[in-house]
Motif scaffolding. Structure first.
Motif, short mmCIF file in Angstrom:
data_model
loop_
_atom_site.label_atom_id
_atom_site.label_comp_id
_atom_site.label_asym_id
_atom_site.label_seq_id
_atom_site.Cartn_x
_atom_site.Cartn_y
_atom_site.Cartn_z
N GLY A 1 0.45 -0.93 -0.33
CA GLY A 1 0.00 0.25 0.34
C GLY A 1 0.58 1.17 -0.43
N LEU A 2 1.56 1.18 1.45
CA LEU A 2 2.47 2.50 1.33
C LEU A 2 3.24 2.74 -0.48
CD1 LEU A 2 4.69 1.53 4.43
CD2 LEU A 2 2.73 3.68 3.82
N ILE A 3 3.83 1.53 -0.99
CA ILE A 3 4.54 1.86 -2.84
C ILE A 3 3.89 2.15 -3.23
CG2 ILE A 3 6.21 0.69 -1.57
CD1 ILE A 3 6.37 -1.36 -3.54
N LYS A 4 2.33 1.90 -3.48
CA LYS A 4 1.66 1.88 -4.97
C LYS A 4 0.58 2.23 -5.09
CE LYS A 4 2.22 0.48 -9.05
NZ LYS A 4 2.64 1.47 -10.30
N ASP A 5 -0.69 1.76 -3.82
CA ASP A 5 -1.54 2.42 -3.35
C ASP A 5 -2.15 3.00 -2.18
OD1 ASP A 5 -4.69 1.65 -3.68
OD2 ASP A 5 -4.05 -0.30 -4.57
N GLN B 1 16.59 -2.87 -12.29
CA GLN B 1 17.68 -2.04 -12.71
C GLN B 1 16.92 -1.00 -12.00
OE1 GLN B 1 20.88 -3.20 -13.84
NE2 GLN B 1 19.52 -5.31 -13.30
N ASN B 2 15.51 -0.95 -12.29
CA ASN B 2 14.81 0.67 -12.01
C ASN B 2 13.34 0.25 -10.59
OD1 ASN B 2 13.24 3.24 -12.41
ND2 ASN B 2 14.61 3.48 -14.42
N ILE B 3 12.68 0.43 -11.35
CA ILE B 3 11.01 0.37 -10.75
C ILE B 3 11.19 -0.65 -9.61
CG2 ILE B 3 9.94 -1.34 -12.44
CD1 ILE B 3 8.57 1.81 -10.36
N ARG B 4 11.01 -1.84 -10.50
CA ARG B 4 11.68 -3.02 -9.22
C ARG B 4 11.84 -2.87 -7.88
NH1 ARG B 4 12.33 -9.38 -9.99
NH2 ARG B 4 11.54 -10.36 -8.00
N LYS B 5 12.97 -2.01 -7.36
CA LYS B 5 13.69 -1.57 -6.53
C LYS B 5 12.34 -1.01 -5.06
CE LYS B 5 18.26 0.14 -8.69
NZ LYS B 5 18.57 1.00 -8.62
N ILE B 6 11.45 0.06 -6.06
CA ILE B 6 10.89 0.65 -4.82
C ILE B 6 10.18 -1.23 -4.12
CG2 ILE B 6 10.13 1.50 -6.63
CD1 ILE B 6 7.65 0.16 -6.64
N LEU B 7 9.86 -2.05 -4.42
CA LEU B 7 9.76 -3.21 -3.46
C LEU B 7 10.08 -3.31 -2.37
CD1 LEU B 7 9.10 -5.97 -6.06
CD2 LEU B 7 7.15 -4.29 -4.71
N VAL C 1 10.11 -1.89 11.36
CA VAL C 1 11.18 -1.37 11.79
C VAL C 1 11.59 0.02 10.81
CG1 VAL C 1 13.11 -0.25 13.21
CG2 VAL C 1 11.46 -2.42 14.46
N GLY C 2 12.19 -0.84 9.73
CA GLY C 2 12.97 -0.23 7.96
C GLY C 2 11.77 0.91 8.30
N MET C 3 10.72 0.28 7.73
CA MET C 3 9.21 1.50 7.55
C MET C 3 8.94 2.81 7.98
SD MET C 3 6.40 -1.28 5.12
CE MET C 3 6.55 -1.96 5.76
N ILE C 4 9.30 2.83 9.24
CA ILE C 4 8.89 3.95 9.81
C ILE C 4 10.35 4.76 10.21
CG2 ILE C 4 8.61 4.59 12.84
CD1 ILE C 4 7.73 1.98 13.23
N LEU C 5 12.05 3.43 10.25
CA LEU C 5 13.03 4.62 10.12
C LEU C 5 13.23 5.21 8.45
CD1 LEU C 5 15.39 1.67 11.06
CD2 LEU C 5 14.22 3.75 12.69
N ILE D 1 2.47 9.44 0.44
CA ILE D 1 1.86 7.32 0.34
C ILE D 1 1.76 7.43 -0.66
CG2 ILE D 1 0.09 5.90 0.81
CD1 ILE D 1 0.31 7.37 4.43
N GLY D 2 1.91 5.98 -1.58
CA GLY D 2 1.32 5.08 -2.62
C GLY D 2 2.44 5.79 -4.49
#
Length: 363
Positions: free
Chosen positions: A194-198, A236-242, A273-277, A340-341
């Motif tokens: 949800g945070l990265i896409k929706d 190489q690019n957009i997949r990094k958002i995961l 934890v990582g997502m808050i940081l 967000i998104g």
């Protein structure tokens, strides 16, 4: 949260680059069709101790036909996701006369599917494999996208290849075998989607009081991840958002894996934890609003216990960042959020801001 599961729903299979993700009744139908047509010389099933006890019998009961099966069991847990375990499985495959027309069916969580996929991709330069994820985490994340591999000591996923399975079978009834903590671990990856896409999916997930619509939620998360992977199969690019939340989250997970004074954190707990940081760093660097930052922090702290970090812990965790897989040319590259998104990739972050993010988490 209530983890009572309703009856499985019939869902359309999701097609990826060279395989499909099948769900519930359709999963078994497609598996039986595949085994009937593939003419495998031998079928190997990789499980860990838990999935051997709780998932193997119901899985086998759904396979129709007279096949030559061999079951290989490994020890459970991230601590066993290493090259030594791979060597043991390779040796068993050799002893049991596996050849290049054999198939390995990986029935388990992310450790089993990651390691099993790597074992299959490298044994005799590659045999077919099928992933049957049995945890929420592996259903929505580990079994989609073709990433296989193992840890190097405590360092996460340092050795592996990207190689696609023949199919992925998501059977949500396996979730009934899980403890609540394992369900929560998988839920963190869904929140990440949800945070990265929706943004609307993020809002839907954080408002849940139960997971009785788990099939539809899994389907939504798999769809999001699959759409990203199809655009960029080799990251190489957009997949990094995961990887949002994973740069610091993996370092936290690795540190707790090797530190004798700390209890192990599950993957989702460390990523929370990582997502808050990384939310705080996004607020400082890439435009994430204060309100959205507070929303992210409140959501994760309401779902996951707060982790205590000493100054020595933080120093050791930050040293582990140099091993992150997204690094290049000596730079540590972060995925951050504009909002967000809407993520942003390949952002450089100063040491001072990294330390500051832990202070924000603590306070």
């Amino acid at each position: 949260m209530d983890y009572t599961l309703k009856k499985n729903k019939v869902m359309t299979s999701i097609t990826s680059s060279s395989y499909a993700v099948h769900f519930n009744e359709t999963a078994y139908l497609r598996l039986n069709e595949h085994l009937s047509n593939a003419n495998y010389s031998k079928i190997f099933i990789l499980v860990d101790e838990n999935t051997h006890n709780f998932c193997l019998a119901p899985f086998m009961a759904e396979i129709h036909g007279d096949y030559d099966f061999e079951v290989i069991e490994i020890e459970p847990g991230e601590i066993n996701k290493n090259i030594e375990t791979c060597t043991q499985v390779w040796e068993v495959l050799s002893e049991l006369d596996a050849d290049r027309k054999s198939v390995l069916i990986n029935v388990g969580g992310g450790v089993v599917t990651d390691l099993g996929g790597f074992v299959a991709s490298t044994f005799k330069r590659g045999i077919n494999f099928i992933n049957v994820p049995t945890t929420l985490l592996s259903m929505v994340d580990a079994s989609v996208g073709g990433k296989t591999g193992v840890d190097l000591g405590a360092l996460k996923n340092q050795v592996g290849v990207i190689n696609q399975p023949e199919m992925v079978l998501v059977v949500s009834s396996f979730l009934q075998t899980l403890e609540e903590r394992q369900m929560q671990s998988g839920f963190a990856e869904m929140l990440k989607h949800g945070l990265i896409k929706d943004h609307s999916y993020w809002n839907e997930l954080k408002a849940l009081s139960s997971l009785d619509a788990i099939d539809q939620l899994i389907y939504h998360s798999v769809t999001i991840k699959n759409e990203v992977v199809l655009q960029d199969p080799t990251e190489q690019n957009i997949r990094k958002i995961l990887n949002y939340g994973h740069t610091l989250g993996h370092a936290v997970e690795s540190y707790f894996l090797e530190s004798p004074k700390h209890e192990l954190l599950l993957h989702g707990e460390a990523i929370a934890v990582g997502m808050i940081l990384e939310g705080y760093i996004s607020y400082k660097l890439t435009g994430l609003s204060k309100d959205e930052l507070e929303d992210i922090k409140a959501t994760f702290l309401s779902n996951y216990p707060k982790v205590s970090f000493s100054p020595e812990d933080i120093e050791a965790i930050l040293k582990l960042l140099k091993f992150d897989k997204k690094n290049s040319h000596g730079n540590i590259n972060f995925v951050l959020l504009n909002k967000i998104g809407k993520p942003e990739i390949d952002v450089k972050v100063s040491q001072e801001l990294l330390v500051e993010s832990f202070a924000y988490y603590k306070n």
